[in-house]
Design a protein around this motif. Sequence first.
Motif, PDB file in Angstrom:
ATOM      1  N   LEU A 114      38.823  36.730  33.292  1.00 13.58           N
ATOM      2  CA  LEU A 114      39.429  36.209  32.062  1.00 13.58           C
ATOM      3  C   LEU A 114      40.833  36.769  31.869  1.00 13.58           C
ATOM      4  O   LEU A 114      41.725  36.087  31.355  1.00 13.58           O
ATOM      5  N   ASP A 115      41.042  38.031  32.267  1.00 15.68           N
ATOM      6  CA  ASP A 115      42.380  38.635  32.161  1.00 15.68           C
ATOM      7  C   ASP A 115      43.399  37.892  33.022  1.00 15.68           C
ATOM      8  O   ASP A 115      44.583  37.852  32.706  1.00 15.68           O
ATOM      9  N   TYR A 116      42.932  37.319  34.126  1.00 20.11           N
ATOM     10  CA  TYR A 116      43.826  36.610  35.043  1.00 20.11           C
ATOM     11  C   TYR A 116      43.889  35.103  34.763  1.00 20.11           C
ATOM     12  O   TYR A 116      44.745  34.415  35.325  1.00 20.11           O
ATOM     13  N   TYR A 117      42.996  34.614  33.916  1.00 24.61           N
ATOM     14  CA  TYR A 117      42.811  33.167  33.785  1.00 24.61           C
ATOM     15  C   TYR A 117      44.098  32.448  33.378  1.00 24.61           C
ATOM     16  O   TYR A 117      44.478  31.445  33.986  1.00 24.61           O
ATOM     17  N   GLU A 118      44.781  32.981  32.378  1.00 24.58           N
ATOM     18  CA  GLU A 118      46.007  32.328  31.895  1.00 24.58           C
ATOM     19  C   GLU A 118      47.085  32.336  32.976  1.00 24.58           C
ATOM     20  O   GLU A 118      47.788  31.332  33.168  1.00 24.58           O
ATOM     21  N   ASN A 169      40.052  43.960  40.696  1.00 23.81           N
ATOM     22  CA  ASN A 169      41.452  43.684  40.374  1.00 23.81           C
ATOM     23  C   ASN A 169      42.307  43.615  41.631  1.00 23.81           C
ATOM     24  O   ASN A 169      43.141  42.715  41.788  1.00 23.81           O
ATOM     25  N   ARG A 175      33.317  38.975  34.681  1.00 27.05           N
ATOM     26  CA  ARG A 175      33.791  37.976  33.715  1.00 27.05           C
ATOM     27  C   ARG A 175      35.021  38.488  32.963  1.00 27.05           C
ATOM     28  O   ARG A 175      35.990  37.743  32.752  1.00 27.05           O
ATOM     29  N   LYS A 176      34.980  39.743  32.568  1.00 23.90           N
ATOM     30  CA  LYS A 176      36.089  40.326  31.808  1.00 23.90           C
ATOM     31  C   LYS A 176      37.377  40.316  32.647  1.00 23.90           C
ATOM     32  O   LYS A 176      38.457  39.966  32.144  1.00 23.90           O
ATOM     33  N   ILE A 177      37.259  40.665  33.916  1.00 23.08           N
ATOM     34  CA  ILE A 177      38.450  40.748  34.770  1.00 23.08           C
ATOM     35  C   ILE A 177      39.027  39.373  35.049  1.00 23.08           C
ATOM     36  O   ILE A 177      40.246  39.168  34.951  1.00 23.08           O
ATOM     37  N   GLU A 217      36.178  48.052  38.635  1.00 21.83           N
ATOM     38  CA  GLU A 217      37.248  47.240  38.059  1.00 21.83           C
ATOM     39  C   GLU A 217      38.482  47.267  38.957  1.00 21.83           C
ATOM     40  O   GLU A 217      39.134  46.232  39.166  1.00 21.83           O
ATOM     41  N   THR A 224      44.230  40.212  42.797  1.00 21.28           N
ATOM     42  CA  THR A 224      45.685  40.284  42.954  1.00 21.28           C
ATOM     43  C   THR A 224      46.085  39.933  44.380  1.00 21.28           C
ATOM     44  O   THR A 224      47.060  39.207  44.624  1.00 21.28           O
TER      45      THR A 224
END
Length: 311
Positions: free
Chosen positions: A172-176, A208, A168-170, A204, A212
């Motif tokens: 969210l980092d890419y969501y925007e 990631n 979830r944390k990862i 992680e 990517t």
Amino acid sequence: MFNLVVILLICSVVVNIILFRSRSNQRTEIKYIRNKLSKIVSEETGERLLLYTDDKYIKSLLIQINRLLNHNQKIIGNYNSIELSMRKMLSNISHDLKTPLTVILGYIEILNNDKNLTTEKIMSSLETVNLKTVEVLELINRFFELVKLESGDKKLNSSRIDICEVSRKIILDYYEILINKEFEVVIDIPEDPVFVRGDEDAIERVINNLITNAIQYGSAGKMVGLKIRIAENDVYVEVSDKGKGINELHKDRVFERMYTLEDSRNTNYQGSGLGLTITKRLVEQMGGSISLDSAPFQKTTFTVRLKRIRF
């Protein structure tokens, strides 16, 4: 009595003749083996020893020699494959280093020689130099990370990780970024904690890398998916896209260190072929595995399997 002596003499002669012929055949067969082996070694051919013989000991020897020749051919094949792989990887890395370094040197030359540059132009040039320098450092770091992983120098920690929280944390980092690129984001992560055993930094890095990868090479499909699937003893992390995909010819090669995505998915992006190799090595060091399933423009999914912890 005389007849008995004659019979014994005849038998003795026959036995000696048989033994002589047997020894003569053995010498001939051994000579063949020696000469054939000498030719195979000197000419580095892939031949095998083909000899029809009734001697069970020579038969056994031939079997073992051919096993040794087969083993030697496999070693030679592996060595040649590794050498080719390393040459291509070094060639790709050299190419990837040359491009940003050429840009850096070009901008530095402009900054040194053009005395009429505005402050705005100088700042823009320095920003480009900085970005290209970071690009070079990232490539060098990836290369040395792979070297450490393959040599066994990089040791991973093993602890209890909530894979759902990390995922979830990862994402969210890419969501925007994904929303700005007008990607559809498909997330299927259980609300309750799901624990795996592994190294948190490595997990992680793996997720990631895969996200990517999906953004860069599956961009035509405008979709990135992240799903956590639970089995009895394993947990599966699935990262998917709906891009061009990877055809059957390349599916078995994507994790090789010599493989570059210019060979298949996105001709607008050329890499050194290290990202997925590093991902695979990290997963394997944590006792897991990674696989690929791809149907072009339908769904391409990388699946990571990790050991589940129930407590």
